[in-house]
Design a protein around this motif. Structure first.
Motif, short mmCIF file in Angstrom:
data_model
loop_
_atom_site.label_atom_id
_atom_site.label_comp_id
_atom_site.label_asym_id
_atom_site.label_seq_id
_atom_site.Cartn_x
_atom_site.Cartn_y
_atom_site.Cartn_z
N TYR A 159 0.83 -1.21 0.00
CA TYR A 159 0.00 0.00 0.00
C TYR A 159 0.86 1.26 0.00
N CYS A 160 1.92 1.26 0.82
CA CYS A 160 2.81 2.43 0.87
C CYS A 160 3.52 2.61 -0.47
N ARG A 161 3.93 1.51 -1.08
CA ARG A 161 4.58 1.60 -2.38
C ARG A 161 3.61 2.14 -3.43
N GLN A 162 2.34 1.76 -3.33
CA GLN A 162 1.33 2.27 -4.26
C GLN A 162 1.17 3.78 -4.10
N ILE A 163 1.12 4.26 -2.86
CA ILE A 163 1.01 5.70 -2.63
C ILE A 163 2.22 6.43 -3.19
N ALA A 164 3.41 5.87 -2.97
CA ALA A 164 4.63 6.51 -3.47
C ALA A 164 4.62 6.60 -4.99
N LYS A 165 4.18 5.54 -5.64
CA LYS A 165 4.15 5.55 -7.11
C LYS A 165 3.16 6.57 -7.62
N GLU A 166 2.00 6.67 -6.98
CA GLU A 166 0.99 7.62 -7.43
C GLU A 166 1.44 9.06 -7.20
N LEU A 167 2.15 9.32 -6.12
CA LEU A 167 2.68 10.66 -5.89
C LEU A 167 3.69 11.03 -6.97
#
Length: 473
Positions: A385-393
Motif C-alpha cells: 500500500y505504501c509503495r502504491q502511494i509513493a508511485k501515485e505521488l
C-alpha cells in the motif's frame, strides 16, 4: 541524539533507496534514468552524483543490521513459503485445496500430533484394557456450543481485518485527494519563489507518504525512525521520535515500547503538514477558502485513520472470551475419542485428527487474522500500500499542473465522439446552433455511444440534422 541535545541532522546520499525500497540510478531533473558510465551522461549530473556519494549517509551505519531490519525479504525460500511475504499468485498453479502458503497447516502440525497421540492412547486403553467409550450425546450438546463459539471468534476477527483494510483504503484515497489538491490548486509564484513553491509542494507530498510509512511501522510496534523506507522522508523534521532515537544503539527491528516520545511520529507528521498549509495561506499560494477547508479536512481524515487503526490494534477480543473459546474447543476435541470409540474403534484415531483440524483450525484462523497489521501471509500488505502511494505521488508530480487551454484545444480532442471524428478546432469554428444540434443528435443517433456508424454517414447525418434544426429555429 547529538551531544549538544539537538536532533541529529540526517543527510542523504546517492546510495539512499527511493520510495520503492530500491537503490535508484542517477536521475536528472526530468526524472530520466541514466548510466553514469555512458558517454551521454551529463558531466554536471555526474559531478552532482559524486558530491552526493561523498556525503555521510544516515543509513550507512545500518548496513550491518539490514538483514535483521527486514526479516521478510531475507528469509529462506522454505520459511518464506510458510510465513510470507504475501504472494498468493506465486503458487496459483496449485488447486486452492493444495496450497500451503496462507494456510494454517504449519501451525496445525503440533496440535494434530497431540490429538493423534491422545486418541491413540484412549483407543489402545479401550481396546486392550477397559472400554472408556461414553454416550455420544455430548457430540450434539457440546457441538452446538462449540459452533457458536467458533462463529463468534471468526466473525469478530474478520471484522477487525476488514476494518483495517477499510482504514488503509481510506488512507490511500485521502492521500490521492490531498496530493492532487496540493499539486494543482496550491499556486506557484513567479521567479525564484515559484521554484521554492514547487519544491515545497513536493516536500509536502513526501510527508503524506511519510505518514503512511510511519503508520505502518507504528502498527507493527516499530516506533524507531531508522527504517530504510522512512528515514529519507522524515530526517529533516524536528520530531520527538528523532530525538528519542539513539544512533549508537541500532536495533530498530526490535518490537518495544521504550521511550513514549518515540510513538508519536504520525501525529508529528500531521502537525508539519498543517504548518505547511498555514504557510501557504499566509503567502497567498492558497487563497481560496474552499481549498483551504478541503486540505484541512483531509488532514483531519488522516488523523481519524490513525485513531481508527489504533482502535483495531489496541482493542482485541477480550481475554476472557479468547480463553473461554479456546478452552471449550480443546475440551470438545479431547472428549471426541471417548465418544467415537464405541462406533469407530481404531478409526477413532484418524477421525479425531480430522475433527481437530476442523475445530482447532477455525480457532487458529481467528487468532491469525485478529491483528491485520503484521507481516504474515494473511496480514494486510501494508508495504505494498505504501509503495502504491509513493508511485501515485510520483505520477502526480511528474508533470506540471495541466493547462486547460493546452489540452482542451488540441485537434485530438474529439469532443463529439463517436458522433463525429472532427476535433475541437473544427467544432469551435462552427456556430453555437450547430454545436447544440450535434449534441442533440448524439442522443438520437448514438444513444449507446458505440461507434457503429462509419465516418461519412456520421458527417452527412450530422450536417443534415444541423441544417434542419437551424432552419426551424
Amino acid at each position: 541524539m547529538s551531544d549538544d541535545g539537538s536532533a541529529p541532522a540526517y543527510e542523504t546520499s546517492a546510495s539512499m533507496p527511493n520510495n520503492y525500497g530500491t537503490t535508484p540510478l542517477a536521475v536528472d531533473v526530468h526524472g530520466d534514468k541514466h548510466d553514469p558510465a555512458s558517454p551521454t551522461y551529463d558531466s554536471k549530473e555526474r559531478d552532482f552524483t559524486d558530491r552526493l556519494s561523498r556525503q555521510p549517509s544516515f543509513l550507512e551505519h545500518l548496513a550491518d543490521s539490514r538483514d535483521s531490519q527486514f526479516p521478510v525479504q531475507n528469509r529462506g525460500e522454505i520459511e518464506r513459503y510458510f510465513h510470507g511475504p504475501r504472494n498468493m499468485t506465486k503458487h496459483s498453479k496449485w488447486p486452492i485445496v493444495m496450497r500451503v502458503q496462507g494456510s494454517i497447516m504449519p501451525q496445525m502440525i503440533l496440535p494434530l500430533f497431540l490429538v493423534g497421540g491422545w486418541a491413540t492412547l484412549i483407543t489402545c486403553i479401550s481396546h486392550f484394557y477397559h472400554n472408556l467409550g461414553i454416550n455420544n450425546i455430548l457430540l450434539t450438546v457440546l457441538g452446538f456450543v462449540v459452533g457458536l463459539s467458533l462463529s463468534f471468534r471468526g466473525s469478530t476477527a474478520y471484522e477487525r481485518w476488514a476494518d483495517g483494510r477499510k482504514y488503509w483504503a481510506s488512507l490511500i484515497q485521502t492521500s490521492r485527494n490531498l496530493s492532487r489538491i496540493i499539486w494543482v490548486h496550491f499556486g506557484e509564484r513567479e521567479g525564484e519563489e515559484g521554484k521554492v513553491d514547487i519544491l515545497r509542494k513536493r516536500s509536502a507530498m513526501n510527508l503524506i507518504l511519510a505518514f503512511a510509512v510511519a503508520l505502518k511501522h507504528k502498527l507493527r510496534f516499530e516506533p524507531d525512525v531508522a527504517y530504510e523506507d522512512l528515514a529519507g522522508l522524515i530526517a529533516h523534521l524536528d520530531t520527538f521520535a528523532s530525538q528519542a532515537h539513539d544512533r549508537n544503539v541500532m536495533h530498530p527491528h526490535q518490537r518495544h515500547y521504550g521511550n513514549p516520545l518515540e510513538r508519536h511520529l504520525p501525529i508529528e507528521i500531521l502537525i508539519h503538514l498543517s504548518a505547511y498549509i498555514e504557510s501557504c495561506v499566509r503567502n497567498g499560494t492558497l487563497s481560496l477558502a474552499q481549498y483551504q477547508g478541503q486540505a484541512l479536512a483531509m488532514i483531519s481524515t488522516l488523523n481519524e485513520i490513525l485513531t481508527g487503526t489504533e482502535r483495531v490494534l489496541d482493542t482485541p477480543l477480550p481475554a476472557a472470551y479468547s480463553i473461554s473459546i479456546s478452552q471449550i474447543s480443546w475440551i470438545y476435541v479431547m472428549l471426541l475419542p471417548f465418544q467415537l470409540y464405541k462406533f469407530l474403534h481404531w478409526t477413532t484415531i484418524p477421525a479425531s485428527m480430522v475433527a481437530a483440524y476442523i475445530i482447532i483450525g477455525l480457532l487458529t484462523i481467528g487468532s491469525e487474522i485478529e491483528n491485520p497489521f503484521g507481516e504474515d501471509v494473511n496480514d494486510l500488505p501494508l508495504t505494498t500500500y505504501c509503495r502504491q502511494i509513493a508511485k501515485e505521488l510520483d505520477i502526480i508530480t511528474a508533470t506540471p499542473p495541466p493547462n486547460v487551454e493546452d489540452f482542451m484545444s488540441r485537434p485530438e480532442n474529439l469532443v463529439m465522439f463517436p458522433l463525429s471524428q472532427e476535433g475541437y478546432p473544427s467544432w469551435k469554428a462552427r456556430s453555437k446552433g450547430d454545436i447544440r444540434a450535434a449534441l442533440r443528435a448524439m442522443s438520437i443517433l448514438s444513444p449507446s455511444r458505440e461507434p457503429t456508424l462509419d465516418e461519412s454517414n456520421i458527417s452527412t447525418r450530422t450536417m443534415s440534422f444541423s441544417r434542419n434544426t437551424t432552419e426551424s429555429v
